[in-house]
Design a protein around this motif. Structure first.
Motif, PDB file in Angstrom:
ATOM      1  N   ARG A   9      12.566 -25.048  37.367  1.00  0.00           N
ATOM      2  CA  ARG A   9      13.226 -25.102  38.672  1.00  0.00           C
ATOM      3  C   ARG A   9      14.077 -23.836  38.813  1.00  0.00           C
ATOM      4  O   ARG A   9      15.201 -23.760  38.327  1.00  0.00           O
ATOM      5  N   VAL A  10      13.523 -22.855  39.502  1.00  0.00           N
ATOM      6  CA  VAL A  10      14.132 -21.521  39.583  1.00  0.00           C
ATOM      7  C   VAL A  10      14.691 -21.280  40.978  1.00  0.00           C
ATOM      8  O   VAL A  10      14.059 -21.625  41.986  1.00  0.00           O
ATOM      9  N   VAL A  11      15.868 -20.681  41.017  1.00  0.00           N
ATOM     10  CA  VAL A  11      16.483 -20.276  42.284  1.00  0.00           C
ATOM     11  C   VAL A  11      16.706 -18.770  42.253  1.00  0.00           C
ATOM     12  O   VAL A  11      17.279 -18.243  41.299  1.00  0.00           O
ATOM     13  N   SER A  12      16.244 -18.090  43.282  1.00  0.00           N
ATOM     14  CA  SER A  12      16.481 -16.645  43.433  1.00  0.00           C
ATOM     15  C   SER A  12      17.469 -16.443  44.571  1.00  0.00           C
ATOM     16  O   SER A  12      17.340 -17.044  45.630  1.00  0.00           O
ATOM     17  N   MET A  13      18.464 -15.570  44.367  1.00  0.00           N
ATOM     18  CA  MET A  13      19.485 -15.355  45.388  1.00  0.00           C
ATOM     19  C   MET A  13      19.577 -13.894  45.823  1.00  0.00           C
ATOM     20  O   MET A  13      20.593 -13.437  46.325  1.00  0.00           O
ATOM     21  N   ASN A  14      18.470 -13.150  45.656  1.00  0.00           N
ATOM     22  CA  ASN A  14      18.421 -11.744  46.029  1.00  0.00           C
ATOM     23  C   ASN A  14      17.078 -11.442  46.680  1.00  0.00           C
ATOM     24  O   ASN A  14      16.039 -11.923  46.225  1.00  0.00           O
ATOM     25  N   LEU A  15      17.074 -10.647  47.741  1.00  0.00           N
ATOM     26  CA  LEU A  15      15.848 -10.365  48.490  1.00  0.00           C
ATOM     27  C   LEU A  15      14.740  -9.814  47.593  1.00  0.00           C
ATOM     28  O   LEU A  15      13.579 -10.232  47.700  1.00  0.00           O
TER      29      LEU A  15
ATOM     30  N   HIS B 191      22.176 -19.364  50.486  1.00  0.00           N
ATOM     31  CA  HIS B 191      23.040 -18.299  50.993  1.00  0.00           C
ATOM     32  C   HIS B 191      23.891 -17.694  49.885  1.00  0.00           C
ATOM     33  O   HIS B 191      24.928 -17.084  50.140  1.00  0.00           O
ATOM     34  N   GLY B 192      23.461 -17.875  48.656  1.00  0.00           N
ATOM     35  CA  GLY B 192      24.148 -17.264  47.530  1.00  0.00           C
ATOM     36  C   GLY B 192      25.492 -17.879  47.199  1.00  0.00           C
ATOM     37  O   GLY B 192      26.342 -17.225  46.590  1.00  0.00           O
TER      38      GLY B 192
ATOM     39  N   LEU C  75      17.311 -22.096  35.980  1.00  0.00           N
ATOM     40  CA  LEU C  75      17.410 -20.637  35.911  1.00  0.00           C
ATOM     41  C   LEU C  75      17.745 -20.107  37.301  1.00  0.00           C
ATOM     42  O   LEU C  75      17.164 -20.537  38.297  1.00  0.00           O
ATOM     43  N   VAL C  76      18.689 -19.165  37.355  1.00  0.00           N
ATOM     44  CA  VAL C  76      19.024 -18.470  38.596  1.00  0.00           C
ATOM     45  C   VAL C  76      18.750 -16.989  38.390  1.00  0.00           C
ATOM     46  O   VAL C  76      19.132 -16.404  37.363  1.00  0.00           O
ATOM     47  N   ILE C  77      18.083 -16.382  39.363  1.00  0.00           N
ATOM     48  CA  ILE C  77      17.771 -14.956  39.300  1.00  0.00           C
ATOM     49  C   ILE C  77      18.553 -14.256  40.403  1.00  0.00           C
ATOM     50  O   ILE C  77      18.502 -14.668  41.562  1.00  0.00           O
ATOM     51  N   ALA C  78      19.269 -13.200  40.042  1.00  0.00           N
ATOM     52  CA  ALA C  78      20.111 -12.487  40.996  1.00  0.00           C
ATOM     53  C   ALA C  78      19.882 -10.990  40.885  1.00  0.00           C
ATOM     54  O   ALA C  78      19.271 -10.506  39.928  1.00  0.00           O
ATOM     55  N   GLY C  79      20.393 -10.255  41.873  1.00  0.00           N
ATOM     56  CA  GLY C  79      20.366  -8.802  41.842  1.00  0.00           C
ATOM     57  C   GLY C  79      21.733  -8.291  41.428  1.00  0.00           C
ATOM     58  O   GLY C  79      22.728  -9.020  41.459  1.00  0.00           O
ATOM     59  N   GLU C  80      21.792  -7.021  41.060  1.00  0.00           N
ATOM     60  CA  GLU C  80      23.071  -6.472  40.599  1.00  0.00           C
ATOM     61  C   GLU C  80      24.116  -6.435  41.700  1.00  0.00           C
ATOM     62  O   GLU C  80      25.323  -6.365  41.424  1.00  0.00           O
TER      63      GLU C  80
ATOM     64  N   GLU D  60       2.887 -22.657  40.086  1.00  0.00           N
ATOM     65  CA  GLU D  60       2.919 -23.704  41.099  1.00  0.00           C
ATOM     66  C   GLU D  60       4.152 -24.594  40.915  1.00  0.00           C
ATOM     67  O   GLU D  60       4.357 -25.180  39.850  1.00  0.00           O
ATOM     68  N   GLY D  61       4.985 -24.670  41.944  1.00  0.00           N
ATOM     69  CA  GLY D  61       6.158 -25.520  41.913  1.00  0.00           C
ATOM     70  C   GLY D  61       7.320 -25.000  41.086  1.00  0.00           C
ATOM     71  O   GLY D  61       8.361 -25.663  40.986  1.00  0.00           O
ATOM     72  N   GLN D  62       7.185 -23.826  40.490  1.00  0.00           N
ATOM     73  CA  GLN D  62       8.233 -23.304  39.607  1.00  0.00           C
ATOM     74  C   GLN D  62       9.426 -22.749  40.380  1.00  0.00           C
ATOM     75  O   GLN D  62      10.575 -22.919  39.971  1.00  0.00           O
ATOM     76  N   LEU D  63       9.165 -22.082  41.492  1.00  0.00           N
ATOM     77  CA  LEU D  63      10.233 -21.476  42.288  1.00  0.00           C
ATOM     78  C   LEU D  63      10.688 -22.469  43.353  1.00  0.00           C
ATOM     79  O   LEU D  63       9.899 -22.903  44.193  1.00  0.00           O
ATOM     80  N   HIS D  64      11.961 -22.831  43.315  1.00  0.00           N
ATOM     81  CA  HIS D  64      12.487 -23.827  44.242  1.00  0.00           C
ATOM     82  C   HIS D  64      13.116 -23.203  45.484  1.00  0.00           C
ATOM     83  O   HIS D  64      12.890 -23.679  46.606  1.00  0.00           O
ATOM     84  N   SER D  65      13.894 -22.131  45.307  1.00  0.00           N
ATOM     85  CA  SER D  65      14.661 -21.588  46.430  1.00  0.00           C
ATOM     86  C   SER D  65      14.714 -20.070  46.398  1.00  0.00           C
ATOM     87  O   SER D  65      14.751 -19.456  45.326  1.00  0.00           O
ATOM     88  N   VAL D  66      14.724 -19.485  47.599  1.00  0.00           N
ATOM     89  CA  VAL D  66      14.894 -18.036  47.771  1.00  0.00           C
ATOM     90  C   VAL D  66      16.043 -17.804  48.743  1.00  0.00           C
ATOM     91  O   VAL D  66      16.474 -18.726  49.446  1.00  0.00           O
ATOM     92  N   SER D  67      16.519 -16.578  48.810  1.00  0.00           N
ATOM     93  CA  SER D  67      17.640 -16.277  49.704  1.00  0.00           C
ATOM     94  C   SER D  67      17.192 -16.372  51.168  1.00  0.00           C
ATOM     95  O   SER D  67      16.008 -16.189  51.481  1.00  0.00           O
TER      96      SER D  67
END
Length: 289
Positions: A37-43, A84-85, A97-102, A55-62
């Protein structure tokens, strides 16, 4: 201490050690497993994750991932929950897991780490080689190395074809709001070079993040002026791109407009930006290649 008490204490110590070993092993196994269950908060990480996630791994994007002006994958982003970060918002999504940009909100990433949520931060890409590295790293983070290797191989093949030797390199200037330009050590500057242009701003002594005065722009007399697409609404910083001198270059020469969503992130969509500029170069040189 009686013998029975000694034996009991010994067993308690052994059980404690066993429990600790099991817990440590469990954590090691968990770290080896792919995040579910992955959340990305950067474009930019949004797009890389959408390209590589299972499949189904990425839950949310910005939320910016759905902005067609900024995102090259706005349509694909419609399939995901947006964020919205905000730390509270992301925590309630229960990601592993959360993936972010610098440049993502540091207060958010710091809070999430304190709450025990793993956070991986990706630096912004500043070269075409960085694109390859970001793809590879995202593949490792998501445990999708094979998919990442395939994407890198496709990227390398297409980039090599687009970088085919050109017989004539017309000059061009990248010109943004407030008169800023880009040099060779930037993603935009390398896109320009890969498309077969010479960077007239660099030749005039203006590098990355420097303002190029209109007078210098006129004196460099480039074959093309490449500007960013203006955003809706009034912005004084963008007025310079409508200056009569800039308009004159557009009307008399080839004036290309950046499609920001292809230029802004270190993803394979930079190849589309190179293709677009390549067409502009061929218009100038009359080459059919």
């Amino acid at each position: 201490m009686r013998r029975s008490e000694v034996i009991c204490a010994g067993w308690i110590t052994r059980l404690g050690a066993l429990a600790l070993a099991v817990l440590t092993a469990g954590r090691a196994v968990a770290q080896q497993e792919a995040p579910a269950r992955v959340v990305s908060m950067n474009l930019c990480t949004d797009q890389l994750a959408m390209m590589l996630a299972g499949e189904g791994q990425l839950h949310s994007v910005s939320y910016i991932a759905r902005d067609r002006r900024a995102s090259a994958m706005a349509e694909e982003a419609e399939a995901y929950v947006t964020n919205h970060g905000l730390a509270e918002e992301i925590y309630l999504m229960q990601p592993d897991l959360v993936i972010a940009g610098e440049f993502s909100t540091q207060a958010t990433t710091a809070m999430l780490k304190r709450l025990g949520i793993p956070v991986v931060v990706f630096p912004a890409a500043s070269s075409l080689d960085d694109v390859r590295e970001r793809i590879t790293r995202m593949g490792a983070v998501l445990h999708r190395k094979d998919a990442a290797q395939d994407l890198v191989a496709s990227y390398d093949r297409r980039l090599a074809a687009l970088r085919a030797e050109v017989t004539e390199r017309p000059s061009a200037v990248l010109y943004y709001a407030n008169g800023y330009t880009s040099g060779e050590n930037t993603l935009a500057g390398q896109i320009l070079t890969a498309a077969g242009f010479g960077n007239a701003a660099v030749e005039a002594g203006y590098g990355s993040g420097m303002k190029l005065p209109l007078e210098v722009l006129a004196m460099t007399d480039p074959d093309a002026v490449i500007t960013a697409r203006p955003y809706p609404g009034a912005s004084r910083s963008e007025e310079v791109m409508d200056h009569p001198a800039v308009r004159a270059f557009r009307e008399a020469r080839v004036g290309a407009t950046m499609t920001d969503h292809d230029w802004v992130c270190g993803t394979p969509y930079v190849l589309r930006a190179i293709e677009g500029l390549g067409a502009a170069r061929r218009e100038i040189t009359g080459s059919v290649e």
